[in-house]
Design an enzyme around this catalytic site. Structure first.
Site, mmCIF file in Angstrom:
data_model
loop_
_atom_site.group_PDB
_atom_site.id
_atom_site.type_symbol
_atom_site.label_atom_id
_atom_site.label_comp_id
_atom_site.label_asym_id
_atom_site.label_seq_id
_atom_site.Cartn_x
_atom_site.Cartn_y
_atom_site.Cartn_z
ATOM 1 N N GLN A 1 0.811 -1.222 0.000
ATOM 2 C CA GLN A 1 0.000 0.000 0.000
ATOM 3 C C GLN A 1 0.842 1.269 0.000
ATOM 4 O OE1 GLN A 1 -2.548 1.403 3.584
ATOM 5 N NE2 GLN A 1 -3.980 0.761 2.008
ATOM 6 N N HIS B 1 0.328 5.100 0.793
ATOM 7 C CA HIS B 1 -0.592 6.039 1.429
ATOM 8 C C HIS B 1 -0.551 7.347 0.632
ATOM 9 C CE1 HIS B 1 -2.309 8.751 4.375
ATOM 10 N NE2 HIS B 1 -2.611 7.740 5.166
ATOM 11 N N GLU C 1 -4.595 10.193 7.259
ATOM 12 C CA GLU C 1 -5.867 10.253 6.551
ATOM 13 C C GLU C 1 -6.930 10.972 7.394
ATOM 14 O OE1 GLU C 1 -6.558 6.638 4.288
ATOM 15 O OE2 GLU C 1 -8.526 6.546 5.219
ATOM 16 N N ARG D 1 -7.258 3.994 -0.100
ATOM 17 C CA ARG D 1 -5.928 4.532 -0.385
ATOM 18 C C ARG D 1 -5.399 4.137 -1.756
ATOM 19 N NH1 ARG D 1 -3.606 3.350 5.707
ATOM 20 N NH2 ARG D 1 -4.671 5.123 6.658
ATOM 21 N N HIS E 1 3.714 2.485 2.534
ATOM 22 C CA HIS E 1 3.137 2.554 3.875
ATOM 23 C C HIS E 1 2.921 1.194 4.528
ATOM 24 C CE1 HIS E 1 1.012 4.454 7.126
ATOM 25 N NE2 HIS E 1 -0.113 3.836 6.886
ATOM 26 N N ARG F 1 -5.573 -2.456 2.225
ATOM 27 C CA ARG F 1 -6.066 -2.286 3.584
ATOM 28 C C ARG F 1 -6.773 -0.939 3.738
ATOM 29 N NH1 ARG F 1 -4.343 0.504 7.821
ATOM 30 N NH2 ARG F 1 -2.170 0.879 7.256
#
Lengths: 574, 232
Positions: free
Chosen positions: A235, A237, A250, A281, A347, A389
């Protein structure tokens, strides 16, 4: 030196400490960690922990479950997600009962706010689900857990670095670690080992991850013959501080901040008309890369603006104090007046050591467990995050599955004796250290790592295709060749952090290879894994988990079906 | 910009005395001091030793004495430090190697103040209630990251290493003023003892040193006040 414990927990972030609290009352337990526990990366989580408490408005764990499954691009195992979202609620109350200082509502209840991808009534609009303590939720969780560990006299080995996990006849027999203070190698003979060593974001140039996040537990498991699951899903971010990668939570967008391009346009209106800036994301990061590619980055460069100017002093000072401070400290910008330069930052690894819903490490598509071996948190892959996620769910994951792993291990250590310690159990660890220690080549560890991070960012980050990934495969071969010719200037035994960084770099190289090979193999786009040469999700061929094994012939694959219970895969729109 | 780092070096396996290492490097004004230290370690001298992890002021690993004042190396930018920067380990803790110090005594004092939630009241099914005002009461001291910058900037601590020190008091304060906690008396007994809060001479170095902006001296003053009101 050999120690004998009923159980050893490796890593002292949220997952490790939660496991320690739940396992320590049931036997002699040691927690080993390469950092002082309070330095762990859980402490940097900002925005909140997701749980359907319904303190602000109607909410249900089923809605949380739907959001998590949809957010995962339908790759999460739904039995595990159901456990996650149900147990999230009691977990948040448990933290409060341990004294965690949550922010409060006017009625004195735990305050909650909106977060990316969290919705009411199965996608109808944002819901306030993230339970927070200002923008320091992770700090408060880490502190609270460590405080409870002191209260319960948990036994810590601080600044011990994991080198190996011991296997004997299909069972786990313990772990081997390097004591940083003395340079001695210690063997921990244990009935059960629970790995909670966290993520591996330091394989990328721009990352929110701490220097310590080098995937040690994942790499050790891989070399011990355990596969790694779904490593192609990493991921990014959306809002890292430009160039530095420092995370701006976030929660900023949860409180109303918006992303803007060079024309000042709120571009997320074009990509996610319902959830806008609070889309998951993977989608926001991709949208940002597209804006940059199409020339709408700020000044034509590779960053965009996070606009917090309209939020007002009260929201910034009370609800986002750390975000505000990061912007002032590192950019010299006043976020009340100026827009903040941001770019996607590496991230979170959705993948990791495969486990079942009791935290047991499994080795194949039939979910065969290794007796006595457990993993939890970012190092593990249950899988509750699938291909992407949702924000707030990592904190839920570490606590819920840290506890579940510990509870299973508690009965395991009662019912089982120690597996015999393999002869010369620490051989592999000693061989690794004695190979690196006198290394007298020409290559610097730092230079190889810098090259790795730059190349991974370029070739294996948000957008990938066969060409970039094959190029990265070759780059990795060159970097491994260079790694074989490193030099270590520090020949001392005490706190030899140069040796430590060399060991960590070896781990990053191994994990980068798994990521690249897994990404090459998966010929579709799903969640955080976007293949420009295969831009569609392909449920017919790829609704399955990757299991990657390190063998003498390179990385080999098997595949594991996804568990689907309540929610059939649908097109993912926000 | 060009910067020179003057770093106080000491390797117990080699050196009988500390010595100053000088390193000239090219850097961006917006780089953190930690970036510069990393550059030295990664490209100039691999033996340089220090702790670091998160690199943005949250984990508390890299407190050190920078141009004579305690700060986190990851939270100060080179442009604010001049062209020659002196870097030393925190004062008052045993130096183990270069900038890395022995933190054990520091954590021992932290543990002494019972830094954990104490209550005898049975838990409700859901959360305990706490008003926004009651929560605000101890907000400042929840921010502590146990970096040691306050304690090692304190002349009272330098004079007497048994002084429990500002960091431990901050962590006691966090619970003493939490409306949900019931361990107030136990903690006040510890802090009212000879090596407790009364050794604070309100010199305010700790406030200057705290990278989290905690008003440490005020927190210590509030604990003193709580002790006084208890007595009379």
């Amino acid at each position: 030196m050999v120690h004998k414990y009923d159980a050893v927990i490796v890593g002292a972030g949220g997952a490790g400490l939660m496991a320690a609290l739940n396992l320590s009352p049931h036997g002699r337990v040691a927690v080993i960690s390469k950092l002082y526990p309070t330095r762990s990366h859980t402490g940097t989580a900002q925005g909140g922990i997701g749980a359907a408490l319904g303190n602000m408005e109607e909410d249900h764990w089923e809605w949380h479950m739907f959001d998590t499954v949809k957010g995962s691009d339908y790759l999460a195992d739904q039995d595990a997600v159901e456990i996650l979202c149900r147990e999230a609620i009691e977990t948040v109350y448990e933290l409060e009962h341990w004294g965690l200082p949550f922010s409060r509502t006017a009625e004195g209840r735990i305050a909650q706010r909106p977060f990316g991808g969290h919705t009411k009534e199965y996608g109808k609009g944002p819901v306030r689900r993230s339970c927070y303590a200002a923008d320091r939720t992770g700090h408060m969780i880490l502190q609270t857990l460590y405080q409870q560990c002191i209260k319960n006299q948990v036994h810590f080995f601080d600044e011990y670095h994991l080198l190996d996990v011991l296997m004997a006849d299909g069972r786990c027999a313990g772990a081997v670690a390097l004591c940083l203070a003395t340079g001695e190698i210690h063997t921990f003979h244990a009935k059960a080992v629970l790995d909670a060593t966290g993520g591996c974001g330091r394989m990328f140039r721009v990352t929110s991850n701490a220097h310590a996040l080098t995937g040690d537990g994942m790499a050790v498991a891989l070399r011990a013959g355990v596969p790694l699951e779904d490593m192609e899903f990493f991921q990014f971010h959306p809002t890292g501080i430009y160039k530095m990668g420092i995370l701006l939570s976030e929660a900023a967008r949860g409180e109303g901040a918006v992303l803007r391009n060079r024309t000042g346009e709120r571009f997320m209106e074009r990509y996610a008309p319902t959830l806008l800036d609070l889309a998951p994301r993977d989608m926001v990061s991709r949208a940002m890369y597209r804006e940059i590619r199409e020339g709408r980055g700020i000044d034509g460069k590779n960053y965009l603006h996070l606009d917090l100017t309209h939020l007002g002093a009260d929201v910034l000072d009370k609800k986002l104090p750390d975000v505000t401070e990061f912007v002032r400290t590192y950019l010299g910008i006043e976020p009340k007046k100026e827009r903040v330069p941001v770019q996607p930052t590496a991230h979170y690894a959705m993948g990791g050591i495969p486990t079942d819903a009791n935290g047991r490490v499994i080795v194949d598509e039939a979910n065969t467990p290794v007796a006595g071996y457990y993993a939890a948190g970012e190092a593990a892959c249950v899988s509750v995050h699938g291909a992407n996620r949702l924000g707030t769910n990592s904190l839920v994951d570490i606590l819920v599955y840290g506890r579940r792993g510990a509870r299973h291990a508690a009965s395991f250590i009662k019912e089982n004796d120690w597996a015999p310690l393999p002869e010369r159990a620490d051989d592999r660890a000693r061989e690794q250290v004695s190979r690196l220690m006198p290394a007298n080549g020409k290559e610097r560890v730092g230079a190889i790592r810098d090259a790795l991070q730059d190349e991974m960012m370029e070739k294996a980050a948000v957008f990938r295709d066969a060409q970039t990934l094959r190029a990265m495969r070759e780059t990795l071969q060159e970097l491994r060749d260079r790694y074989a010719r490193i030099k270590i200037e520090d020949r001392g035994t005490k706190y030899n952090t140069e040796l430590l960084e060399a060991i960590e770099l070896g781990n990053l190289l191994d994990l980068s290879e798994v990521l690249v090979e897994s990404a090459l193999g998966r010929q579709e786009s799903r969640g955080a894994h976007w293949r420009e040469d295969f831009p569609q999700r392909d449920d017919i061929n790829w609704l399955k988990h990757t299991l990657a094994y390190k063998t003498a012939n390179g990385i080999e694959f098997r595949f594991k079906p996804v568990t689907i219970t309540r929610f059939q895969p649908m097109e993912r729109k926000y | 910009m060009k910067v020179t780092l003057r770093i106080k070096r000491f390797n117990p396996e080699k050196d009988s005395q500390p010595w100053w290492g000088e390193y000239l490097l090219e850097a961006e004004p917006t780089d953190r001091l930690l970036d510069a230290l990393n550059h030295v370690k990664w490209y100039l001298d691999g033996t340089l030793t220090y702790r670091r992890s998160c690199a943005h002021g949250i984990c508390g690993s890299d407190a050190m004495l920078i141009n004579g004042a305690n700060a986190l190396a990851c939270k100060v930018l080179l442009k604010n430090l001049g062209s020659t920067i002196t870097v030393e380990p925190m004062r008052g803790f045993k130096v183990i190697k270069d900038l890395l110090v022995d933190m054990e005594a520091f954590f021992e004092k932290y543990r002494k103040v019972k830094p954990y939630f104490i209550t005898q009241t049975p838990e409700p099914e859901k959360e305990r209630l706490q008003s926004i005002k009651d929560r605000e009461r101890f907000e400042d001291t929840t921010k502590c990251i146990l970096c040691g910058a306050c304690t090692t900037s304190c002349p009272s601590f330098w004079a007497n290493e048994d002084y429990i020190g500002p960091a431990a008091i901050v962590n006691a304060h966090r619970f003493i003023f939490d409306s949900r906690d019931e361990g107030r008396e136990e903690r006040l007994n510890i802090l009212g003892a000879a090596d407790g809060v009364w050794r604070c001479r309100t010199i305010f170095n700790c406030v200057e040193a705290c990278p989290r902006g905690i008003n440490v001296t005020r927190a210590i003053g509030e604990v003193k006040k709580a002790l006084l009101f208890r007595r009379f």
